[in-house]
Enzyme design. Sequence first.
Site, PDB file in Angstrom:
ATOM      1  N   GLY A  42      11.951  -1.197   5.449  1.00 23.29           N
ATOM      2  CA  GLY A  42      11.477  -1.129   6.822  1.00 23.29           C
ATOM      3  C   GLY A  42       9.964  -1.051   6.883  1.00 23.29           C
ATOM      4  CG  ASP A 196       9.819   2.979  -7.276  1.00 22.17           C
ATOM      5  OD1 ASP A 196       9.397   2.174  -8.141  1.00 22.17           O
ATOM      6  OD2 ASP A 196       9.948   2.683  -6.079  1.00 22.17           O
TER       7      ASP A 196
END
Length: 411
Positions: A42, A196
């Site tokens: 998003g 990550d």
Amino acid sequence: MYKVTNPDIKYTIAAQVGEDAQGMMVVGQYIVVKELGRGSFGTVYLVKHAVTGELFALKEYHKASLRRRLQSSQMKCARGGGPTRPARGGLFAARQRLQQQQSEEAADPFSLIKTELAISKKLQHPHLVKLHEVLNDSEQDVLYLVIDLCENGPVRILDAEHATSEPLPAETAHKYFTQALLALEYLHEHDIVHRDIKPDNLLLTKDNVLKITDFGESTLNNSGEKTYGSSGTPAFMAPELCQGLSEISGEAADIWSLGVCLYSFIYGALPFQGASVIDVLDSVSAGELRFPGPYDEQLNDLLVRMLERNPDSRITIDEIREHAWVTQNGTFELPSKHANCENAVAAITQEDLDSIIQPIFDIMPVILAVAKLRRFRQRIREKRERLQREAQQRNEQDSGGLVDQSQPQAE
């Protein structure tokens, strides 16, 4: 010694999304000022609290993308024979988990990010982005996370085509690296593996303080446990992840990723590159580590040890703390491990994951409130459409017979 407060996260079950009198998008109590960037799930916005005027970042999550990620992760785990694989087979177990997840989502609108929420709720560190509120927009099937605003953005933005950027001065690279190291030490000390670590997730405040963000891929492990499944960005993934090993040390993989970040800070490029994802993975697994210069023996020694392909031989955070480049030959001192990690969080339990929304004791009022809001919005839409039809009919009656409707009209 760090003293950080971490108030409870606010949960808004049925967030109203619309426009204010000036035509600005409003999400709950937050006025959207502008778009800051886009990610795989998003958009990230700069928002202002309508009452206090305080600025935050608003992170948008499309639930459809989250569902696909969850399903993909469960299928990978099943095929790899993960730790919960039952006797009837991994894929059968994956289907069972998908059905269970659908039931959880029906009862808890935040279930798709419950691990991220459980982790964020207990983080208390100056170099970690803090989550303040999470909002559910059931009509648009979107979740919004209100987080700390880091005005100066990612520490480095790599050129998309060549994966390069301007190198940082050595002093600046040292500052950002040590701040990221302290945040990572805190996470690992509390059994959280980020999974990550990359420059995009290392953000800078207006005072150029580094904060690690995005715990969407993070996992909870008991000390010494192995991590299952792969995640992250290929150029920053450890070789054991590229090789598809089913069980790895999450802490060691995070250290590799931080080593890749440090290399990019200093040299303005990635250590392992390729024309395709497969080429990148091959380079990570077997490519030669080169140092384009200027040559710094201590720095390069640290990079070699962080980018050691054997995770069992890879340098640990305790060893990085004592490395000559980090201590600047004894002239720089990090806060002690005890001081860095003393804002201890209670262990994140299964109960934390199952009961993210503490104030809600009965889900039925929430479901009824959401249904009521949907009916209210539907009535507004129907009224608007009816008024538009009536206006159109009046216009047609007023112009009846005066205009040949078969001919195009001038605007």
